[in-house]
Structures are given as structure tokens and as C-alpha cells.
Design an enzyme around this catalytic site. Structure first.
Site, PDB file in Angstrom:
ATOM      1  N   SER A 243      43.716  36.015  44.639  1.00 48.95           N
ATOM      2  CA  SER A 243      44.840  36.445  43.820  1.00 48.95           C
ATOM      3  C   SER A 243      44.453  36.437  42.356  1.00 48.95           C
ATOM      4  O   SER A 243      43.353  36.032  41.986  1.00 48.95           O
ATOM      5  CB  SER A 243      46.044  35.539  44.044  1.00 48.95           C
ATOM      6  N   LYS A 244      45.372  36.894  41.528  1.00 48.97           N
ATOM      7  CA  LYS A 244      45.167  37.012  40.073  1.00 48.97           C
ATOM      8  C   LYS A 244      44.607  35.729  39.443  1.00 48.97           C
ATOM      9  O   LYS A 244      43.837  35.780  38.491  1.00 48.97           O
ATOM     10  CB  LYS A 244      46.501  37.320  39.397  1.00 48.97           C
ATOM     11  N   ARG A 245      45.008  34.590  40.004  1.00 50.52           N
ATOM     12  CA  ARG A 245      44.551  33.304  39.463  1.00 50.52           C
ATOM     13  C   ARG A 245      43.029  33.196  39.442  1.00 50.52           C
ATOM     14  O   ARG A 245      42.457  32.445  38.668  1.00 50.52           O
ATOM     15  CB  ARG A 245      45.068  32.163  40.346  1.00 50.52           C
ATOM     16  N   HIS A 246      42.380  33.900  40.358  1.00 54.95           N
ATOM     17  CA  HIS A 246      40.925  33.760  40.489  1.00 54.95           C
ATOM     18  C   HIS A 246      40.173  34.782  39.652  1.00 54.95           C
ATOM     19  O   HIS A 246      38.980  34.939  39.784  1.00 54.95           O
ATOM     20  CB  HIS A 246      40.515  33.901  41.947  1.00 54.95           C
ATOM     21  N   GLY A 247      40.870  35.490  38.808  1.00 54.29           N
ATOM     22  CA  GLY A 247      40.198  36.490  37.979  1.00 54.29           C
ATOM     23  C   GLY A 247      40.704  37.877  38.295  1.00 54.29           C
ATOM     24  O   GLY A 247      41.828  38.035  38.755  1.00 54.29           O
TER      25      GLY A 247
END
Ligand code: GLU
Length: 478
Positions: A243-247
Site C-alpha cells: 500500500s501507499k505506506r510502503h512507497g
């Protein structure tokens, strides 16, 4: 084969993998690959998503045989333009007693939802007469599918085999909403049938929807396609979904960061598939010749940025200098190092320096950082600390640079070979280790300690600028 994105955001890297696998299988089997836009959920519709999806599919080279802009016999390929078709099919099922009108109020449905059960079948047995009355009163209705009440349904997934679903866990889902728009389930089944899709290859989040789809195929009297569900994409740490959290998750971000489409394709290919010989570097031409769905894994697969970076370097090194130059040009223009449009002689200069940096480049976007001093007239004056190495002193560095300046002024043909010979000769004459001379020169000319080969770099920068930069460094040491 088809790729059927919903335009709810930029093309996701996971969706790009789905598109790639569909495209490869179509190539391998000499089938057709079509693009269908599933834009019936108006509340989630993002207008820019459409152009982004098509632009990035094209950037990856995943051209479609049928679809928007390409046309084709089964169009239109935007579901929002096919609403009439879905309505007709839903009404057909009502006539056959396989679906029914439901007049339940939003409040009632909300209550059911909160209770944790699906739709309770309240309107399932309404008579045609009662329905007519309701319509005459101006009541709105949805069309629901009449689920068999008991038993089991088997979903055959190409990779996972048979998966049994208990029919009691599936409720009478909506086919057509009261605004006349279809739900995903109705639209996807009608279109996959009318567009003659033989293999549905999609993300595994759709497995849970497949029993509904199979029941719909049965109700219409159609042959279902083969279903192939791809493994989940996990975050780099292997915990949880990507998800977005990982880049970055959108393809456009990778493109802007300077990844090559060749590397992205190769990377996506290996996220759930591997070639018979387990090679890591597989071009799309090679993959299109050997791609087989049997080799798709079902185990979740973690996204590894390191691997993508490594592959990007591999493909950068494979490019001819002209090709790499053309690909880095927009990045240099963005950094203000080359004009836009770029005159031919400046482009030719870029092609000339490419071999000097090709080996080290990981991302196209690093090009400006790595080559600015080739394009600048003047470079920012390097600090004395950088110029004077740890093993030297300011006065020694000054003497060395002054001596180098003098001999270089006398070099008529400023080729790398001549420059090297001159400078090595000077070091020998002065009885100094060559490195002691080369390092301050490198810093004076480029402003940095790590560069491509010093003599090639000097040749490329050219005599006038080299001499100017040595003089500037000398005055900084005075
Ligand atoms: N529109 C769906 C999506 O956005 C397509 C799912 C499918 O391939 O059936 O993923």
C-alpha cells in the site's frame, strides 16, 4: 484476454502486473488482448484516471487489440456506454424468474447491513402485479439475483483447483441499481461473454466474487471462461498488502523516478511467475514466447524495490548510447541542464558522455546529479577541504594544480590519451604518485571526488572549460 480497470485512480503497480500477464498470455496463445473500462461506479470515478491508465499501459508497451481508441467489434469498451445492454440482460432474468425487483428502502437495507446478514429476500416473492403497482406509485427498484437457497457452488480456479462456496453465505445480490447502472457482477459477466473472453486472469481479491459470476453464467445459459487468479502482492517486508505506506504504488511515480519500462515489465513478470530456466533477466519478447499460466504461483509475493533497482541498472546498461540519451533527455531538461527543444549538437554531446556514466546509472532521474558538470559552463567552486586531500597540503595542491595547468595549456589535441600521457609524465617528473595529482584535478574540474575516468571526462569537458576550472580552483586556494 482482457484488462478491465476501474478508473478510480492512477494505474496501480499491481494492476499493471495483471495487465502484463493478460497481454503476455494473449501474445503467447496468439489471442487478442482487449481493454475495457469499468466506469459504472460514478461515485468513485476519477476523470484523470482514464488518461493515466492508457498512457501508462502504452508506456509499458501493453498495446490493446480492442478497446478505447483502438475500437473493435464488441464495443463500446466503456461500460458507462453499455448501460442499455446490462439493463436488457437484467430484465431478461426477471422475465425468466431468475431475478426480481426489490423495492426495499435504503433505511431497511441499512438496518439489515448493520445486523450483519445480507439481504433477507424480502421482495423475492413479490407478484408481477404488486411490482406494477409499486412502479405506478413511483417507487424505485433495484434488480436482485435470485440465489439458490441451499447447496454449494464450485469455483474452478485454474491454479487453485476447485473451491467450494456454501450458497447460504451468498445473498441475493444486486444486478441493476435503481439509477439503471449495473453492479460490477452483472457488467463483468455480460461483457466477458459478449466480448468473447476465454480466460479471465485477475487479482485474487476477486475470487470471492467468482461464485456469483458462475451462477450468473448459468442463469444466462452461457459457458463460463477459465478463471485464473493472481497471487496477492505483499509489502517489501512481507507483512500485509502493498500500500501507499510502503512507497510508490502508482506506475506514473516509477516512471517519474526514472525506471525503464523494460525493467518494470521484467520486475512485474517475476512477481508471481518465473521462466522455465529460472532466469532473472527476461525481456518481454522472451516472455511472450514462453509465458504459460501453469507457472504462475499462488503464494503471496513480496515486492522488492532492490530487485527493481538492480533490473533497472541491467536494462540501462543494455541500451545503445543514443537510446539512453533520448531517455535521459527529459530528466536533464527538467533539471535545466539542457534546453527544450534540445539542438542536435547538444544532443550529440549528450550521446558522447553517455558511455562515461552508463555503468553507474541506476535511475534515469540520477542523470542530472551525475553529469551536471559536463553541461555547466562554470561549476560551483569546490571547497578547499575537498580539493586538498587528506594526504596533502594546500601549498602542495596549489603547486600541483599550477604545474598541471601549465602542461595542459600546451596540449594541442586534447584527447583523453594525450591528456593522460601529459599528466602521467608530469607526475613522474615531479616524483609524485599520480593519484596525488589526479584527485585535486578531478575535484577542480568536476567538483566531486567520484567521477567517470578522469581523462575521458577532461576530453569531454574540453580544454577551455578544463583550464578555466583549474584556474578557478587555484584562485580558491590562494
Ligand atoms: N474493474 C475490476 C477492477 O478494477 C475488474 C475486476 C475483474 O477483472 O473482473 O479490478
Amino acid at each position: 484476454m482482457r484488462f478491465a480497470p476501474s478508473p478510480t485512480g492512477y494505474l496501480h503497480i499491481g494492476s499493471a502486473r495483471t495487465a502484463l500477464y493478460n497481454w503476455l498470455m494473449a501474445k503467447k496463445e496468439k489471442g487478442l488482448f482487449l481493454l475495457r473500462i469499468e466506469d459504472t461506479d460514478r461515485s468513485r470515478y476519477v476523470p484523470e484516471a482514464m488518461t493515466d491508465i492508457m498512457e501508462n499501459l502504452r508506456w509499458l508497451g501493453l498495446d490493446w487489440d480492442e478497446g478505447p481508441e483502438a475500437g473493435g467489434p464488441a464495443g463500446p469498451y466503456y461500460q458507462s456506454e453499455r448501460v442499455e445492454i446490462y439493463r436488457r440482460h437484467a430484465e431478461d432474468l426477471v422475465v425468466q424468474g431468475k431475478a426480481y425487483y426489490c423495492f426495499c428502502s435504503p433505511e431497511r437495507l441499512e438496518e439489515l447491513r448493520r445486523s450483519g446478514y445480507g439481504y433477507d429476500g424480502h421482495c423475492r416473492e413479490l407478484s408481477a402485479e404488486r411490482c406494477r403497482e409499486y412502479f405506478e406509485e413511483g417507487k424505485e427498484a433495484v434488480i436482485r439475483f435470485k440465489m439458490p437457497r441451499e447447496g454449494k457452488i464450485t469455483v474452478r480456479d485454474y491454479l487453485r483447483g476447485e473451491i467450494l462456496f456454501d450458497l447460504q453465505t451468498l445473498d441475493d445480490f444486486v444486478l441493476l441499481k435503481s439509477d439503471g447502472f449495473p453492479t460490477y457482477h452483472l457488467a463483468v459477466v455480460v461483457d466477458d461473454h459478449l466480448m468473447a473472453i476465454t480466460h479471465v486472469l485477475r487479482g485474487d481479491e476477486w475470487i470471492a466474487s467468482t461464485p456469483r459470476h458462475i451462477l450468473l453464467y448459468k442463469a444466462f445459459g452461457w459457458e463460463p471462461p477459465v478463471f485464473i487468479h493472481l497471487p496477492v502482492l505483499l509489502a517489501p517486508d512481507g507483512k500485509g498488502k502493498l500500500s501507499k505506506r510502503h512507497g510508490s504504488t502508482s506506475l506514473r511515480e516509477y516512471r517519474e523516478q526514472g525506471y525503464l519500462p523494460e525493467a518494470v515489465n521484467n520486475f512485474l513478470l517475476l512477481l508471481g511467475w518465473h521462466p522455465p530456466d529460472d532466469r532473472e533477466v527476461v525481456t518481454m519478447e522472451e516472455a511472450a514466447a514462453v509465458f504459460s499460466p501453469e507457472r504462475i504461483n499462488t503464494a503471496p509475493v513480496a515486492f522488492s524495490l532492490e530487485k527493481l533497482n538492480w533490473l533497472n541498472g541491467v536494462y540501462i546498461r543494455r541500451l545503445a548510447p543514443e537510446d539512453l540519451a533520448a531517455r535521459v533527455l527529459p530528466f536533464l531538461q527538467k533539471d535545466g541542464l539542457l534546453p527544450d527543444p534540445c539542438p542536435p549538437e547538444r544532443f550529440a554531446y549528450l550521446v558522447r558522455i553517455i558511455p562515461l556514466v552508463q555503468e553507474r546509472l541506476r535511475l534515469l532521474s540520477e542523470i542530472g546529479e551525475q553529469t551536471a558538470y559536463f553541461f555547466q559552463e562554470e561549476i560551483p567552486a569546490p571547497s578547499p577541504e575537498l580539493l586538498v586531500g587528506k594526504k596533502s597540503s594546500a601549498s602542495e595542491t596549489r603547486d600541483l594544480l599550477a604545474a598541471a595547468l601549465k602542461v595542459l595549456e600546451g596540449v594541442a589535441d586534447f584527447s583523453a590519451a594525450n591528456v593522460e600521457e601529459t599528466l602521467r609524465g608530469l607526475a613522474a617528473e615531479l616524483g609524485k604518485k599520480p593519484g596525488l595529482l589526479f584527485m585535486p584535478l578531478r575535484v577542480a574540474i568536476t567538483g566531486r571526488t567520484a567521477t567517470p575516468g578522469l581523462f575521458e571526462t577532461m576530453e569531454a569537458i574540453g580544454k577551455p572549460r578544463v583550464l578555466r576550472r583549474i584556474r578557478a580552483a587555484l584562485s580558491g586556494l590562494a
